[in-house]
Scaffold this motif. Structure first.
Motif, PDB file in Angstrom:
ATOM      1  N   ASP A  37       0.845  -1.182   0.000  1.00 29.97           N
ATOM      2  CA  ASP A  37       0.000   0.000   0.000  1.00 29.97           C
ATOM      3  C   ASP A  37       0.885   1.239   0.000  1.00 29.97           C
ATOM      4  OD1 ASP A  37      -2.458   1.206  -0.083  1.00 29.97           O
ATOM      5  OD2 ASP A  37      -2.961   0.846   2.013  1.00 29.97           O
ATOM      6  N   SER A  38       0.393   2.293  -0.608  1.00 27.49           N
ATOM      7  CA  SER A  38       1.086   3.568  -0.615  1.00 27.49           C
ATOM      8  C   SER A  38       0.169   4.608  -0.008  1.00 27.49           C
ATOM      9  CB  SER A  38       1.449   3.974  -2.046  1.00 27.49           C
ATOM     10  OG  SER A  38       2.014   5.275  -2.051  1.00 27.49           O
ATOM     11  N   LYS A  39       0.720   5.503   0.739  1.00 29.17           N
ATOM     12  CA  LYS A  39      -0.061   6.582   1.353  1.00 29.17           C
ATOM     13  C   LYS A  39      -0.028   7.861   0.516  1.00 29.17           C
ATOM     14  CE  LYS A  39      -0.878   3.985   4.892  1.00 29.17           C
ATOM     15  NZ  LYS A  39      -2.035   3.146   4.802  1.00 29.17           N
ATOM     16  N   LEU A  40       0.638   7.823  -0.628  1.00 27.92           N
ATOM     17  CA  LEU A  40       0.735   9.010  -1.477  1.00 27.92           C
ATOM     18  C   LEU A  40      -0.578   9.243  -2.218  1.00 27.92           C
ATOM     19  CD1 LEU A  40       4.299   8.474  -2.978  1.00 27.92           C
ATOM     20  CD2 LEU A  40       3.627  10.008  -1.129  1.00 27.92           C
ATOM     21  N   PRO A  41      -0.867  10.500  -2.576  1.00 23.54           N
ATOM     22  CA  PRO A  41      -2.084  10.767  -3.355  1.00 23.54           C
ATOM     23  C   PRO A  41      -1.970  10.178  -4.763  1.00 23.54           C
ATOM     24  CG  PRO A  41      -0.772  12.771  -3.113  1.00 23.54           C
ATOM     25  CD  PRO A  41      -0.115  11.711  -2.272  1.00 23.54           C
ATOM     26  N   ALA A  42      -3.110   9.963  -5.393  1.00 19.07           N
ATOM     27  CA  ALA A  42      -3.139   9.398  -6.751  1.00 19.07           C
ATOM     28  C   ALA A  42      -2.260  10.207  -7.687  1.00 19.07           C
ATOM     29  CB  ALA A  42      -4.570   9.350  -7.268  1.00 19.07           C
ATOM     30  N   GLY A  43      -1.653   9.497  -8.635  1.00 23.04           N
ATOM     31  CA  GLY A  43      -0.806  10.149  -9.625  1.00 23.04           C
ATOM     32  C   GLY A  43       0.469   9.367  -9.853  1.00 23.04           C
ATOM     33  N   THR A  44       1.367   9.968 -10.611  1.00 25.36           N
ATOM     34  CA  THR A  44       2.607   9.314 -11.006  1.00 25.36           C
ATOM     35  C   THR A  44       3.467   8.933  -9.806  1.00 25.36           C
ATOM     36  OG1 THR A  44       2.576  10.547 -13.076  1.00 25.36           O
ATOM     37  CG2 THR A  44       4.660   9.526 -12.455  1.00 25.36           C
ATOM     38  N   ALA A  45       3.563   9.823  -8.819  1.00 26.45           N
ATOM     39  CA  ALA A  45       4.395   9.522  -7.644  1.00 26.45           C
ATOM     40  C   ALA A  45       3.870   8.291  -6.913  1.00 26.45           C
ATOM     41  CB  ALA A  45       4.449  10.724  -6.708  1.00 26.45           C
ATOM     42  N   ARG A  46       2.551   8.163  -6.816  1.00 27.49           N
ATOM     43  CA  ARG A  46       1.977   6.993  -6.149  1.00 27.49           C
ATOM     44  C   ARG A  46       2.273   5.720  -6.941  1.00 27.49           C
ATOM     45  NH1 ARG A  46      -2.759   6.208  -2.513  1.00 27.49           N
ATOM     46  NH2 ARG A  46      -3.166   3.976  -2.583  1.00 27.49           N
ATOM     47  N   CYS A  47       2.110   5.774  -8.277  1.00 29.95           N
ATOM     48  CA  CYS A  47       2.416   4.608  -9.121  1.00 29.95           C
ATOM     49  C   CYS A  47       3.871   4.199  -8.955  1.00 29.95           C
ATOM     50  CB  CYS A  47       2.124   4.906 -10.588  1.00 29.95           C
ATOM     51  SG  CYS A  47       0.398   4.755 -11.029  1.00 29.95           S
ATOM     52  N   ASP A  48       4.763   5.177  -8.923  1.00 32.38           N
ATOM     53  CA  ASP A  48       6.185   4.879  -8.764  1.00 32.38           C
ATOM     54  C   ASP A  48       6.478   4.275  -7.394  1.00 32.38           C
ATOM     55  OD1 ASP A  48       6.616   5.850 -11.320  1.00 32.38           O
ATOM     56  OD2 ASP A  48       7.386   7.795 -10.646  1.00 32.38           O
TER      57      ASP A  48
END
Length: 152
Positions: A37-48
């Protein structure tokens, strides 16, 4: 061959999680599910971030399949042949990555030995995990000559 599903998101105690566990338990060499799981908001940074977390679970000598709706559609027999090929190559593990809502990050797609799909439809993530686990069981049944798989 040890088969490992690596999926974005938490299944918790859903009926689909129970179903996934049941199919993985039937695999001859055992199956494994890792949830990231990632806590980053949706977008490229989260995918990475998700890609980096997925790849931490993939041993360097393991085969990797990235599931993606744009991937190559794969029949049960083709999946069985792929597992057989990897076994013949001496691979002891194959990992199957299921991305998050925005798909896989570039690093997973670059590392993947194959990018596959189960058709062009988009499936709910938890249900797709169960589908992958069942197809892994079916592929191993095909390879062992077990009567579970009855081709049409």
């Amino acid at each position: 061959m040890r088969l490992h599903i690596i999926a974005v998101g938490k299944g918790r105690t859903s009926p689909e999680a129970t179903l996934t566990s049941a199919w993985l338990a039937r695999l001859p060499a055992g199956g494994e599910l890792s949830e990231i799981d990632s806590k980053l908001p949706a977008g490229t940074a989260r995918c990475d971030d998700e890609a980096a977390r997925i790849l931490k679970h993939v041993p360097s000598d393991a085969a990797l399949v990235a599931f993606d709706p744009k991937g190559r559609d794969c029949s049960s027999e083709e999946l069985a042949n792929l597992l057989s090929l990897w076994q013949d190559e001496g691979r002891s593990r194959a990992c199957f990555a299921i991305g998050g809502a925005d798909g896989h990050g570039a690093a997973v797609l670059a590392r993947a030995d194959k990018t596959l799909s189960f058709g062009r439809a988009i499936w709910p993530h938890m249900l797709f995990r169960a589908m992958v686990a069942e197809q892994l069981y079916r592929a191993t049944a095909i390879l062992s000559g077990h009567p579970y798989h009855r081709p049409s």
